[in-house]
Design an enzyme around this catalytic site. Sequence first.
Site, PDB file in Angstrom:
ATOM      1  N   ASP A  78       0.917  -1.317   0.090  1.00 30.81           N
ATOM      2  CA  ASP A  78      -0.005   0.029  -0.041  1.00 30.81           C
ATOM      3  C   ASP A  78       0.974   1.233  -0.129  1.00 30.81           C
ATOM      4  OD1 ASP A  78       0.903  -0.729   2.556  1.00 30.81           O
ATOM      5  OD2 ASP A  78      -0.710   0.548   3.592  1.00 30.81           O
ATOM      6  N   GLU A 145       0.484  -1.828   5.314  1.00 30.65           N
ATOM      7  CA  GLU A 145       1.495  -1.546   6.173  1.00 30.65           C
ATOM      8  C   GLU A 145       1.346  -0.050   6.756  1.00 30.65           C
ATOM      9  OE1 GLU A 145       5.144   0.520   7.479  1.00 30.65           O
ATOM     10  OE2 GLU A 145       3.845   1.045   5.846  1.00 30.65           O
TER      11      GLU A 145
END
Length: 486
Positions: A78, A145
């Site tokens: 991400d 994350e």
Amino acid sequence: MSELSQLAPQPLWDIFATICSIPHPSYHEEALAQHILAWAKGRNIDAERDAVGNILLRKAATPGLENRKAVVLQAHLDMVPQKNNDTVHDFTTDPIQPYVDGDWIKARGTTLGADNGIGMASALAVLADDRVKHGPLEVLLTMTEESGMDGAFGLQPNWLQGDILINTDSEEEGEVYMGCAGGIDFITRLPLTREALPTGFSTFKLTLKGLKGGHSGCDIHLGLGNANKLLARFLFQHAAKTDIRVLDLNGGTLRNAIPREAFATLAVPADNVATLKTLAEQYLATLQHELAAVEKNLTQVLEETTSDALPLTAESRDRLLALLNSTPNGVIRMSDEVKGVVETSLNLGVVTMNAEQAEIVCLIRSLIDSGKDAVVGTLTALGQLAGAHTAPKGGYPGWKPDAHSPVMQLVRETYQKLFDTTPNVMVIHAGLECGLFKKPYPNMDMVSIGPTITGPHSPDEQVHIASVGRYWQLLTALLAAIPEKA
């Protein structure tokens, strides 16, 4: 994308360009995950996923290197979605638009996603390029994350087979990281009471904007303005004596990004409108003087508006503004053990309001658990004094430095041979997933490297082109130099 395709090394830049073309903010990484799985299948690379969506790709060793220690290259899927106020962009549907600006790659009006897209691209490029020599190799790509380390929290033991993990989420070429801060979110919810707006009041929107923003860990020591704190400071100073009624107050969008903008909808008696305008002008001049060295584009706008919202009562307003104004923000303490590195900090990242309550979201970081616990205690006490409900959430451990790490020594030696200089061995005041990986894989030797990325978590994010080339040289040389198993 054609600009990036002309850069070296390839295929790293081509892969990064493709990553940019597929939206992948936190909690919306699935399209990118599916693309990578299809990419791997087309190259006969073994691929699997775990229960939380992490991707694990495996490639056999280069012939003759089968007895080397197995390596895991790790990145997260991400990116942080931040954009300029005048940029029209939907991070869930629109591609990032990277471009070359001199020695740097930037994005048009948004975060670039070099954090951690360059690391992800480098790991995939190793898989794609048969010229890169390596022992048994795994690539681990983790989910979400940036918004809670969900993938790292969900990583199960006995899935990875590697002896060494190379995290690619560092942001300064020439620095090698062997430890990081732990963190925890802290949410404060303050009940609000409202009342009817008296007659004879004028309504305004006060906007504080133009701040740089940035990474709430790596940039927290730079003295950057926090829009939430700056707007709260003004209102706390002047609300009672100017009879300012607060209808709405909000700022920031992510708890791990220093807020660049904050907004308040206010009502004041008609007789105090001129005073409010003068105070706002004076406050802007004060901030421009105080922050002249770091915030060149800071501005404040006061404009008439309309609103159907009811204002807070004076008592509720005063409790909210006192709470915001007294909430600490920024560096709490520098480390004694690691000189020049922040030990403990917090970021007052997001403020929102609805009809019934205000919510304040902070991210606390610390190299030591006691430092983190101390700030949790401070925010809990402030919440108690204000009559608010408080809740720490999603705590994650730091990564304790290992001064005797063999892979750390190998990185130092390899860097010295390549560039005739010794890299700095550092501890980073940011959350790397290595601390969480140590729980299911306590014996895995870990290190973190990366290219130079400035302005992460803000629209000013950029990656230095030449540093990507040096990072690639280091990564590929390191893989070739991994020793044999004992």
